[in-house]
Write a protein that holds these residues in place. Structure first.
Motif, PDB file in Angstrom:
ATOM      1  N   ILE A  69      33.476  56.073  30.865  1.00  0.00           N
ATOM      2  CA  ILE A  69      34.104  55.993  29.539  1.00  0.00           C
ATOM      3  C   ILE A  69      33.125  56.357  28.422  1.00  0.00           C
ATOM      4  O   ILE A  69      31.981  55.913  28.425  1.00  0.00           O
ATOM      5  N   ALA A  93      41.248  52.346  30.921  1.00  0.00           N
ATOM      6  CA  ALA A  93      40.100  53.096  31.449  1.00  0.00           C
ATOM      7  C   ALA A  93      39.138  52.160  32.175  1.00  0.00           C
ATOM      8  O   ALA A  93      38.564  52.523  33.204  1.00  0.00           O
ATOM      9  N   MET A 139      36.424  55.710  36.810  1.00  0.00           N
ATOM     10  CA  MET A 139      36.541  56.334  35.488  1.00  0.00           C
ATOM     11  C   MET A 139      35.374  55.918  34.609  1.00  0.00           C
ATOM     12  O   MET A 139      35.145  54.737  34.399  1.00  0.00           O
ATOM     13  N   ARG A 180      44.133  51.689  25.695  1.00  0.00           N
ATOM     14  CA  ARG A 180      43.455  52.811  26.360  1.00  0.00           C
ATOM     15  C   ARG A 180      42.136  52.351  26.949  1.00  0.00           C
ATOM     16  O   ARG A 180      41.777  52.739  28.061  1.00  0.00           O
ATOM     17  N   SER A 195      36.968  59.213  30.525  1.00  0.00           N
ATOM     18  CA  SER A 195      37.944  58.867  29.511  1.00  0.00           C
ATOM     19  C   SER A 195      37.240  58.857  28.168  1.00  0.00           C
ATOM     20  O   SER A 195      36.273  58.130  27.965  1.00  0.00           O
TER      21      SER A 195
END
Ligand SMILES: Nc1ncnc2c1ncn2[C@@H]1O[C@H](COP(=O)(O)OP(=O)(O)O)[C@@H](O)[C@H]1O
Ligand SMILES: [Mg+2]
Length: 367
Positions: free
Chosen positions: A44, A36, A42, A32, A217
């Protein structure tokens, strides 16, 4: 299994540092994180209990995606301005020292001029007046957009360690900065902030801006399972050519309550106690016994008594007392008895009520 190399004990068991030699892949979470990291725009947030392995995870995975990154350690009271300045100063490596990475081979001359102009406007004052640096107002040129441009063109991502320590007001400003970075991702697809923090940090970041939810994310790093702790110990066994064995590994995992740092520390102390400071020669493997563990636990408790008291306080206030108490005791039984517990509490001035502790089966309350 054959030794894969020659290591020092301190490289293998790292209670206070991100693990490398004994790093275990927690597949789902690691994937994951990498996904990301690879998604343009994105942002995080990696969150989880202190000691669950957030920093270690990033240390080991970031290099798969980014050649370079900036790391800012947030402290209690760190302000938004200080954090921005810290990142800006670290970019000097690229714009002043001209250290380039593999992806970006060119430094834009206009951005270099831009960087140097901001640097000049910060003046000579920065070092001189360190004590009042936090009062500093950022020059207008050091806007979030401009920082994003400088960072994006350099191909760096930015790791904000211990994000939860920043106070509310500055946290909101940082989340707005994340939004600016998101919006710039068309131009700079690598631009990214990775905020690492304790539980609930994620919600705090997004609550200020609902629109961010889609492009943020949130990755939870849970405490480790016993099987993961045992895997760390097995890696250590293979790297140092020692044997903890199934039973001792079970016991160590049991005392850790999901915290890998404790496994590293106990294993380190066991090796140290047996004078193992580096990988043993093939013909010299060492087989640990229960008494090695007992000594290590005693040493651990002595060394960490203040910390333990703190953890103990915390754990009990969070209703997880029974587990922590188990970790505090190693008496050759599965758990300590209640009188020993009270003896310990007396010694370390921990005030507890006796009744709720019966059998360690229910929550505990401080008086
Ligand atoms: N995946 C892992 N494999 C081996 N050891 C780990 C792993 N993750 C964390 N550790 C160890 O656990 C301890 C705490 O990890 P850390 O990354 O500092 O946690 P956090 O940043 O969540 O507070 C360190 O001693 C580290 O070496
Ligand atoms: Mg950390």
């Amino acid at each position: 299994m054959a030794n894969i190399g020659q290591y020092l004990l301190k490289e293998v068991f790292t209670p206070a540092k991100p693990a490398r030699v004994s790093f275990i892949n927690r597949n789902k979470i690691n994937k994951r994180v990498v996904r990301a990291l690879e998604t343009p725009g994105m942002q995080i947030v990696v969150y989880g209990h202190t000691g669950s392995g957030k920093t270690t995870l990033l240390e080991n995975k970031l290099y798969e995606v980014y050649d370079k990154h900036i790391r800012t350690n947030c402290m209690i009271g760190s302000t938004f301005e200080q954090i921005i300045l810290d990142a800006f100063e670290q970019l000097a490596e690229f714009y002043v020292d001209e250290v380039i990475n593999n992806k970006k081979t060119k430094i834009s001359s206009s951005l270099k001029i831009n960087y140097l102009a901001i640097k000049a406007s910060l003046g000579v004052g920065i070092e001189e007046v360190k004590g009042v640096k936090q009062k500093r107002i950022l020059p207008p040129q050091l806007s979030p957009q401009n920082l994003g441009r400088l960072m994006g063109a350099a191909g760096y991502c930015w790791v904000l360690e211990d994000f939860h320590k920043v106070n509310e007001e500055d946290k909101i400003k940082l989340s707005q900065l994340m939004k600016v970075f998101m919006d710039m991702s068309d131009e700079y697809s690598d631009l990214k902030i990775i905020a690492l923090g304790a539980v609930n940090t994620a919600r705090e970041v997004v609550k200020s801006d609902g629109e961010m939810r889609r492009r943020l994310s949130e990755i939870k790093v849970p405490l480790m399972h016993d099987s993961e702790i045992k895997e760390i110990l097995t890696k250590g066994e293979n790297s140092l050519n020692v044997i903890f064995g199934t039973e001792l590994k079970e016991k160590i995992a049991h005392y850790c309550n999901g915290l890998p740092a404790i496994a590293h520390k106990l294993a380190y102390l066991m090796c140290d106690g047996a004078a193992i400071r580096e990988t043993l020669h093939k013909s010299q493997s060492y087989d640990f016994t229960e008494s090695d563990l007992v000594l290590a636990v005693q040493e651990y408790i002595e060394e960490e008594s203040d910390t333990i008291k703190h953890v103990f306080d915390n754990a009990l206030t969070h209703n997880k007392g029974e587990n922590t108490i188990r970790a505090l005791f190693y008496t050759g039984q599965d758990c300590g008895n209640i009188d020993e517990l009270f003896g310990y509490c007396k010694e370390f001035n921990i005030r507890i009520q006796k009744k709720p502790f019966r059998s360690y089966s229910r929550r505990a309350i401080f008086v």
